[in-house]
Scaffold this motif. Structure first.
Motif, PDB file in Angstrom:
ATOM      1  N   TYR A  89       0.563  -0.967   0.043  1.00  0.00           N
ATOM      2  CA  TYR A  89      -0.117  -0.319   0.348  1.00  0.00           C
ATOM      3  C   TYR A  89       0.751   1.287  -0.052  1.00  0.00           C
ATOM      4  CZ  TYR A  89      -3.022   2.954   0.926  1.00  0.00           C
ATOM      5  OH  TYR A  89      -4.147   4.647   1.594  1.00  0.00           O
ATOM      6  N   ASP A  90       1.847   1.252   0.732  1.00  0.00           N
ATOM      7  CA  ASP A  90       2.739   2.343   1.069  1.00  0.00           C
ATOM      8  C   ASP A  90       3.418   2.051  -0.385  1.00  0.00           C
ATOM      9  OD1 ASP A  90       1.848   2.603   3.825  1.00  0.00           O
ATOM     10  OD2 ASP A  90       4.246   2.475   4.530  1.00  0.00           O
ATOM     11  N   LEU A  91       4.128   1.118  -1.016  1.00  0.00           N
ATOM     12  CA  LEU A  91       4.729   1.521  -2.161  1.00  0.00           C
ATOM     13  C   LEU A  91       3.757   2.143  -3.583  1.00  0.00           C
ATOM     14  CD1 LEU A  91       7.296  -1.645  -2.276  1.00  0.00           C
ATOM     15  CD2 LEU A  91       7.119   0.800  -2.306  1.00  0.00           C
ATOM     16  N   ASP A  92       2.969   1.577  -3.342  1.00  0.00           N
ATOM     17  CA  ASP A  92       1.486   2.161  -4.641  1.00  0.00           C
ATOM     18  C   ASP A  92       1.615   3.883  -4.128  1.00  0.00           C
ATOM     19  OD1 ASP A  92      -0.236   1.597  -6.272  1.00  0.00           O
ATOM     20  OD2 ASP A  92      -1.734   1.906  -5.168  1.00  0.00           O
ATOM     21  N   THR A  93       1.350   4.324  -3.287  1.00  0.00           N
ATOM     22  CA  THR A  93       1.277   5.632  -2.547  1.00  0.00           C
ATOM     23  C   THR A  93       2.350   6.528  -2.711  1.00  0.00           C
ATOM     24  OG1 THR A  93      -0.681   5.395  -1.140  1.00  0.00           O
ATOM     25  CG2 THR A  93       0.480   7.234  -0.435  1.00  0.00           C
ATOM     26  N   LEU A  94       3.086   5.565  -2.685  1.00  0.00           N
ATOM     27  CA  LEU A  94       4.977   6.780  -3.083  1.00  0.00           C
ATOM     28  C   LEU A  94       4.755   6.877  -4.888  1.00  0.00           C
ATOM     29  CD1 LEU A  94       7.200   7.449  -2.115  1.00  0.00           C
ATOM     30  CD2 LEU A  94       8.458   5.132  -2.036  1.00  0.00           C
ATOM     31  N   GLN A 140      20.274  19.543 -13.030  1.00  0.00           N
ATOM     32  CA  GLN A 140      20.911  18.389 -11.933  1.00  0.00           C
ATOM     33  C   GLN A 140      19.856  17.521 -12.823  1.00  0.00           C
ATOM     34  OE1 GLN A 140      21.497  19.152  -8.246  1.00  0.00           O
ATOM     35  NE2 GLN A 140      23.530  17.750  -8.482  1.00  0.00           N
ATOM     36  N   ASN A 141      20.196  15.783 -12.700  1.00  0.00           N
ATOM     37  CA  ASN A 141      19.311  15.099 -12.472  1.00  0.00           C
ATOM     38  C   ASN A 141      19.535  14.051 -12.428  1.00  0.00           C
ATOM     39  OD1 ASN A 141      20.317  14.154 -14.969  1.00  0.00           O
ATOM     40  ND2 ASN A 141      19.304  15.289 -16.271  1.00  0.00           N
ATOM     41  N   GLY A 142      19.635  12.584 -12.061  1.00  0.00           N
ATOM     42  CA  GLY A 142      20.204  11.661 -11.893  1.00  0.00           C
ATOM     43  C   GLY A 142      18.830  10.342 -11.705  1.00  0.00           C
ATOM     44  N   GLN A 143      19.592   9.616 -10.671  1.00  0.00           N
ATOM     45  CA  GLN A 143      18.701   7.887 -10.962  1.00  0.00           C
ATOM     46  C   GLN A 143      18.863   7.483  -9.812  1.00  0.00           C
ATOM     47  OE1 GLN A 143      17.872   6.696 -14.777  1.00  0.00           O
ATOM     48  NE2 GLN A 143      20.093   5.831 -15.297  1.00  0.00           N
ATOM     49  N   GLY A 144      18.987   6.057  -9.782  1.00  0.00           N
ATOM     50  CA  GLY A 144      19.385   5.561  -8.231  1.00  0.00           C
ATOM     51  C   GLY A 144      18.009   4.514  -7.834  1.00  0.00           C
ATOM     52  N   LYS A 145      18.488   4.110  -6.655  1.00  0.00           N
ATOM     53  CA  LYS A 145      17.699   2.726  -6.155  1.00  0.00           C
ATOM     54  C   LYS A 145      17.268   3.386  -4.367  1.00  0.00           C
ATOM     55  CE  LYS A 145      17.991  -0.477  -9.069  1.00  0.00           C
ATOM     56  NZ  LYS A 145      16.075  -0.750  -9.971  1.00  0.00           N
ATOM     57  N   TYR A 146      16.006   2.613  -3.851  1.00  0.00           N
ATOM     58  CA  TYR A 146      15.952   2.918  -2.701  1.00  0.00           C
ATOM     59  C   TYR A 146      15.499   2.302  -2.124  1.00  0.00           C
ATOM     60  CZ  TYR A 146      11.317   3.057  -4.650  1.00  0.00           C
ATOM     61  OH  TYR A 146       9.460   2.657  -4.573  1.00  0.00           O
ATOM     62  N   THR A 147      15.446   1.890  -0.889  1.00  0.00           N
ATOM     63  CA  THR A 147      15.198   0.710   0.279  1.00  0.00           C
ATOM     64  C   THR A 147      13.846   1.733   0.823  1.00  0.00           C
ATOM     65  OG1 THR A 147      16.225   1.297   2.042  1.00  0.00           O
ATOM     66  CG2 THR A 147      17.049  -0.703  -0.069  1.00  0.00           C
ATOM     67  N   TYR A 148      13.096   0.531   1.374  1.00  0.00           N
ATOM     68  CA  TYR A 148      11.410   1.704   2.419  1.00  0.00           C
ATOM     69  C   TYR A 148      11.197   0.471   2.825  1.00  0.00           C
ATOM     70  CZ  TYR A 148       7.375   3.668   3.738  1.00  0.00           C
ATOM     71  OH  TYR A 148       6.607   3.861   4.343  1.00  0.00           O
ATOM     72  N   ASP A 149      11.122   1.250   4.201  1.00  0.00           N
ATOM     73  CA  ASP A 149       9.987  -0.558   5.203  1.00  0.00           C
ATOM     74  C   ASP A 149       9.294   1.193   5.548  1.00  0.00           C
ATOM     75  OD1 ASP A 149       9.796  -1.254   7.233  1.00  0.00           O
ATOM     76  OD2 ASP A 149      11.800  -2.299   7.770  1.00  0.00           O
ATOM     77  N   LEU A 204      10.592  11.061  -9.028  1.00  0.00           N
ATOM     78  CA  LEU A 204      10.172  10.325  -9.381  1.00  0.00           C
ATOM     79  C   LEU A 204      10.153   8.546  -8.142  1.00  0.00           C
ATOM     80  CD1 LEU A 204       8.032   9.298 -11.362  1.00  0.00           C
ATOM     81  CD2 LEU A 204       9.782   8.527 -12.709  1.00  0.00           C
ATOM     82  N   PHE A 205       9.628   8.655  -7.537  1.00  0.00           N
ATOM     83  CA  PHE A 205       9.546   6.913  -7.189  1.00  0.00           C
ATOM     84  C   PHE A 205       8.605   5.846  -8.060  1.00  0.00           C
ATOM     85  CE2 PHE A 205      10.063  10.163  -3.619  1.00  0.00           C
ATOM     86  CZ  PHE A 205      11.736   9.171  -3.191  1.00  0.00           C
ATOM     87  N   ARG A 206       9.829   4.319  -8.163  1.00  0.00           N
ATOM     88  CA  ARG A 206       9.000   3.431  -8.620  1.00  0.00           C
ATOM     89  C   ARG A 206       8.556   2.792  -7.686  1.00  0.00           C
ATOM     90  NH1 ARG A 206      12.379   5.158 -12.176  1.00  0.00           N
ATOM     91  NH2 ARG A 206      11.885   6.662 -13.893  1.00  0.00           N
ATOM     92  N   THR A 207       7.329   1.731  -8.116  1.00  0.00           N
ATOM     93  CA  THR A 207       6.819   0.626  -7.395  1.00  0.00           C
ATOM     94  C   THR A 207       8.724  -0.650  -7.733  1.00  0.00           C
ATOM     95  OG1 THR A 207       6.456  -0.411  -9.389  1.00  0.00           O
ATOM     96  CG2 THR A 207       4.715   0.852  -7.379  1.00  0.00           C
ATOM     97  N   ASP A 208       9.787  -0.725  -8.428  1.00  0.00           N
ATOM     98  CA  ASP A 208      10.611  -0.934  -8.497  1.00  0.00           C
ATOM     99  C   ASP A 208      11.439  -0.913  -7.874  1.00  0.00           C
ATOM    100  OD1 ASP A 208      11.494   0.267  -9.720  1.00  0.00           O
ATOM    101  OD2 ASP A 208      12.134  -0.771 -11.589  1.00  0.00           O
ATOM    102  N   TYR A 209      11.304  -0.411  -6.634  1.00  0.00           N
ATOM    103  CA  TYR A 209      12.738   0.384  -5.885  1.00  0.00           C
ATOM    104  C   TYR A 209      13.888   1.271  -6.832  1.00  0.00           C
ATOM    105  CZ  TYR A 209      10.097  -2.018  -2.395  1.00  0.00           C
ATOM    106  OH  TYR A 209       9.496  -3.057  -1.637  1.00  0.00           O
ATOM    107  N   SER A 210      13.778   2.048  -7.615  1.00  0.00           N
ATOM    108  CA  SER A 210      14.286   2.955  -8.283  1.00  0.00           C
ATOM    109  C   SER A 210      13.543   3.670  -8.125  1.00  0.00           C
ATOM    110  CB  SER A 210      13.834   2.535 -10.112  1.00  0.00           C
ATOM    111  OG  SER A 210      12.908   2.484 -10.476  1.00  0.00           O
ATOM    112  N   THR A 211      14.413   5.681  -8.451  1.00  0.00           N
ATOM    113  CA  THR A 211      13.804   6.999  -8.383  1.00  0.00           C
ATOM    114  C   THR A 211      14.513   7.434  -9.767  1.00  0.00           C
ATOM    115  OG1 THR A 211      13.928   8.648  -6.632  1.00  0.00           O
ATOM    116  CG2 THR A 211      15.881   6.756  -6.905  1.00  0.00           C
ATOM    117  N   THR A 212      14.639   8.417  -9.466  1.00  0.00           N
ATOM    118  CA  THR A 212      14.758   9.676 -10.172  1.00  0.00           C
ATOM    119  C   THR A 212      14.658  10.298 -10.127  1.00  0.00           C
ATOM    120  OG1 THR A 212      13.415   9.901 -11.993  1.00  0.00           O
ATOM    121  CG2 THR A 212      15.169   8.245 -12.610  1.00  0.00           C
TER     122      THR A 212
END
Length: 156
Positions: free
Chosen positions: A29-34, A93-102, A70-78
């Motif tokens: 639910y949180d990932l879908d909201t994020l 500036q722009n960039g991309q990466g990965k995130y973790t969320y608990d 931008l957050f995606r549900t595959d834990y990638s972000t830009t």
């Protein structure tokens, strides 16, 4: 006695499975909201002593209003940041990466491709607002020897 023991074991297993599913549901639910694009609205430095007194407030304006994360549900972000004057806004500036969320602890860690790692506590997560607190705190801005807190607010 065997029936009671078997019933107890089955009940314990069912409760464990149920709470595990509930944790998965909250995370999902949180990932879908994020997920999706968020625009920077403001950054606040708040007293670490009372977590209420705003010591500094920066409200984004001009080209900065186009800044997005931008957050995606595959834990990638830009992210994309803009600068310029008037209507002449250019990507600065722009960039991309990965995130973790608990979802249970509300801890988020973003690691960008240039190995910059940022840690946050999610304070507010709704369909229209995301508020993150930087962890650890950024330092003592008002000289009271207590580290103050940095909050960044995003809107859809």
């Amino acid at each position: 006695m065997k029936k009671q023991l078997l019933l107890f074991a089955f009940s314990a297993l069912a409760l464990t499975s149920l709470s595990s599913c509930e944790d998965d549901d909250v995370q999902g639910y949180d990932l879908d909201t994020l997920k999706g694009e968020w625009k920077n609205v403001k950054t606040e430095i708040v007293s670490g002593k009372d977590n209420k007194t705003v010591l500094d407030l920066y409200t984004y304006s001009g080209c900065e209003l186009k800044n997005t994360t931008l957050f995606r549900t595959d834990y990638s972000t830009t992210y994309t940041y803009y600068s310029g004057v008037g209507a002449d806004c250019q990507i600065s500036q722009n960039g991309q990466g990965k995130y973790t969320y608990d979802a249970e602890t509300k801890d988020m860690v973003i690691t960008y491709d240039d190995n910059v790692q940022l840690k946050f506590k999610v304070i507010v997560l709704s369909s229209s607002e995301l508020k993150l607190m930087q962890v650890p705190s950024s330092g003592d801005f008002n000289g009271d020897t207590i580290n103050d807190l940095t909050y960044t607010t995003f809107k859809r």
